[in-house]
Design a protein around this motif. Structure first.
Motif, PDB file in Angstrom:
ATOM      1  N   ASN A 176     -13.375   1.782 -38.009  1.00 17.75           N
ATOM      2  CA  ASN A 176     -11.863   2.451 -38.840  1.00 17.75           C
ATOM      3  C   ASN A 176     -10.938   1.514 -38.370  1.00 17.75           C
ATOM      4  OD1 ASN A 176     -10.901   4.785 -40.132  1.00 17.75           O
ATOM      5  ND2 ASN A 176     -10.441   5.333 -38.571  1.00 17.75           N
ATOM      6  N   SER A 177     -10.663   0.691 -37.321  1.00 18.26           N
ATOM      7  CA  SER A 177      -9.309   0.524 -37.157  1.00 18.26           C
ATOM      8  C   SER A 177      -8.711  -0.430 -37.941  1.00 18.26           C
ATOM      9  CB  SER A 177      -9.727  -0.834 -36.061  1.00 18.26           C
ATOM     10  OG  SER A 177     -10.352   0.072 -34.814  1.00 18.26           O
ATOM     11  N   THR A 178      -9.580  -0.997 -38.658  1.00 15.32           N
ATOM     12  CA  THR A 178      -8.869  -1.975 -39.810  1.00 15.32           C
ATOM     13  C   THR A 178      -8.748  -0.442 -40.897  1.00 15.32           C
ATOM     14  OG1 THR A 178     -10.109  -3.824 -39.803  1.00 15.32           O
ATOM     15  CG2 THR A 178      -8.643  -3.688 -41.438  1.00 15.32           C
ATOM     16  N   THR A 179      -9.331   0.714 -40.936  1.00 10.26           N
ATOM     17  CA  THR A 179      -8.646   1.555 -42.374  1.00 10.26           C
ATOM     18  C   THR A 179      -7.635   2.535 -42.041  1.00 10.26           C
ATOM     19  OG1 THR A 179     -11.026   1.074 -43.103  1.00 10.26           O
ATOM     20  CG2 THR A 179      -9.853   3.212 -43.956  1.00 10.26           C
ATOM     21  N   GLU A 180      -7.700   2.502 -40.533  1.00  5.95           N
ATOM     22  CA  GLU A 180      -6.603   3.698 -40.053  1.00  5.95           C
ATOM     23  C   GLU A 180      -6.296   3.651 -39.073  1.00  5.95           C
ATOM     24  OE1 GLU A 180      -8.064   7.902 -42.501  1.00  5.95           O
ATOM     25  OE2 GLU A 180      -9.202   7.354 -40.169  1.00  5.95           O
ATOM     26  N   GLY A 181      -6.469   1.908 -38.381  1.00  6.36           N
ATOM     27  CA  GLY A 181      -5.319   1.658 -37.531  1.00  6.36           C
ATOM     28  C   GLY A 181      -5.693   2.133 -36.200  1.00  6.36           C
TER      29      GLY A 181
END
Length: 563
Positions: A176-181
């Motif tokens: 989810n780092s890439t999706t929502e930071g």
């Protein structure tokens, strides 16, 4: 407690008086990294403070964080002593640094060790970072460890090799780092609904032998890392299965808060703190580079406070929101930033942009979670029961669903439908619905209590085991769909006739003002407009609405700095 260092000396450390503590220090274990922690007990704690207020972290395994904490401490002390000649432009960093863990300095102590060498107790000297103990005063800490930023590693930065950074970036892209930071790295005291799911590991168990604890931990971590913010916060404030063995059940709702009221206050305070953190990030006078740092969100999920004029204030004060894990971070001050080259400054701006974007998104997820669950004043229209089969490494299989009206129902039986046309019978589910009034002093009018009973005749989705691992998602909608939220039951392994016997509360608020008030305090008055609120907090978040959200937080930071 500590000897004050010279704020200009980056090498000097702040020493803590060892006579303040009961020694030797007892080893507790290792955190998510490699640093051991130690229990510390104050000999004479200040009024209103617990003896376990502090915890020790082995300095030999935390040298990369030492300088960061010392800089924060010096900056705070210089501001308190009004040493304006040193603080100067750095004063604008203080609101941001208020979210760091409490740090008192370095304690040189003796560590109690196991008996050895002929039965004699040996003690060795150890240096400990003295930090605030998040578990102090809490019976059951529920805490999220959220790794922040679109990228959590950079080759050549703070000792990180390019190969290891590349591997880390590949992992970032799969989470989810890439999706929502941000992504969920740890979840202490998790509720049974999510715990039962992460402990299933159905695919591993198909291999024959029972998976090792290490393998189960890896599978659970992978599952957490891909969770979206809305789901994370839903599980964080899921109190429907929490037990309270330490209190008299008859006091709940009268002398004590109900679990639903506890969740409302916790989520409101969490949202308030995340909004404050987001504004503080935008208000930082110099871009920071906090690669791999985390945000801790937490509260005491082990008790229900008594009702009193001061109880809500005390409960709010115990809700945690801290930034931590500074191993690969730097604290930029006016002096260090001015000394950088333009290339270095652009690098800091890029990574600070990643960080701020992640915090903005997390604050938005929290605001959306509160608004949808506790901002509904008009009541709930329908509730959908959706039964799924949990799969640990692939998408969960749909097993059937049914939608019923939210109205008093003593004993209901609904037919679960599914198949290609959504009309095939997929089993049945028993349920009941009843209304509960909230106490007069509550911000809630009351709640509809939805009880999920037993599923029968569910379809087989795991064909190798000829069974399924079902859970039931309870999805509520208001009239017109303006408000919606969901929670889930426990996952029951290998069972086509599961008995959940779980109850969920659908809260109805007295007013929409609690969240609007927080926006007003931050100077974001247009968020009190129902149309703007619906666009940002109810509709699906796209690039345009998220950009609008972030720009308002940035505008608030500028406005507050001018004041």
């Amino acid at each position: 407690m500590a000897t004050k260092p010279d704020p200009q000396d980056s090498a000097e450390r702040t020493d803590v008086d060892p006579t303040l503590f009961v020694l030797p220090a007892q080893r507790l274990g290792v955190s998510g990294g490699t640093a051991p922690f130690f229990a510390l007990q104050l000999r004479d704690p200040p009024p209103g403070k617990s003896a376990d207020r502090y915890i020790g972290k082995d300095l030999s395994h935390a040298t990369d964080e030492f300088d960061f904490y010392e800089k924060i401490l010096r900056l705070r002390q210089a501001a308190e002593d009004d040493r304006e000649s040193w603080v100067g432009p750095n004063r604008a960093l203080l609101p941001l640094l208020e979210y760091a863990f409490e740090y008192a300095g370095v304690l040189t102590a003796q560590e109690a060790t196991d008996e050895s060498d002929g039965g004699a107790n040996e003690e060795k000297t150890i240096d400990l970072l003295v930090m605030g103990n998040l578990r102090s005063g809490k019976q059951k800490l529920r805490m999220l460890d959220l790794k922040m930023g679109h990228l959590t590693a950079q080759g050549g930065w703070q000792g990180k090799t390019h190969i290891r950074a590349a591997r880390q970036n590949v992992m970032d892209a799969a989470t989810n780092s890439t999706t929502e930071g941000f992504r969920l790295e740890g979840f202490d005291g998790m509720p049974d609904a999510i715990k039962s799911r992460l402990e299933t590991a159905d695919v591993l168990k198909l291999m024959g032998e029972k998976p090792s604890p290490e393998m189960m931990k890896k599978v659970a971590r992978k599952a957490m890392q891909v969770m979206k913010g809305d789901s994370i916060l839903s599980h964080f404030t899921d109190v429907h299965l929490d037990g309270y063995d330490n209190i008299d059940i008859s006091e709940i709702g009268t002398e004590r808060y109900t679990p639903t009221e506890l969740a409302e206050i916790v989520l409101h305070q969490t949202t308030k703190q995340l909004l404050g953190l987001a504004v503080a990030c935008h208000g930082a006078p110099f871009p920071q580079k906090w690669i791999g740092s985390s945000i801790a969100l937490g509260y005491d999920a082990g008790t229900l406070p008594r009702r009193s004029p001061s109880s809500e204030e005390a409960l709010r004060a115990s809700v945690l929101c801290h930034v931590f894990d500074w191993g690969r971070s730097e604290l930029n001050t006016h002096e260090t930033y001015d000394a950088m080259t333009e290339v270095e400054k652009e690098d800091r701006k890029k990574f600070w942009g990643y960080y701020c974007s992640g915090v903005d998104r997390l604050a938005l997820c929290s605001a959306r979670a509160y608004w949808n669950r506790f901002g509904n004043t008009g009541g709930w229209s329908t509730v959908t029961f959706q039964v799924k089969d949990y799969d640990s490494i692939s998408a969960d299989d749909f097993m059937g669903e049914a939608t019923v009206a939210v109205s008093p129902t003593k004993t209901g039986q609904c037919l679960l439908k599914g198949g290609l046309l959504g009309k095939a019978s997929m089993g049945t589910l028993s349920y009941s619905i009843e209304w509960h009034d909230a106490p007069d002093e509550s911000r809630l009018k009351g709640w509809w209590r939805v009880h999920v009973g037993q599923g029968t005749g569910l379809p087989i989705k795991d064909h190798l085991t000829k069974s399924s691992d079902p859970y039931c998602l309870v999805y509520a909608r208001s009239s017109g769909g303006k408000f919606k939220f969901h929670q889930t039951t426990k996952t029951i392994e290998k069972n086509l006739n599961p008995t959940w016997d779980e109850s969920f509360d659908l809260p109805v608020a007295r007013s929409e003002s609690p969240l609007k008030q927080e926006f007003s305090v931050l100077g974001i008055d247009d968020f009190t407009d129902p149309k703007v609120l619906k666009q940002v907090l109810n509709d699906d978040v796209d690039k345009s609405s998220f950009s609008s959200w972030s720009s308002r937080l940035e505008k608030s930071a500028r406005s507050l700095s001018e004041d």
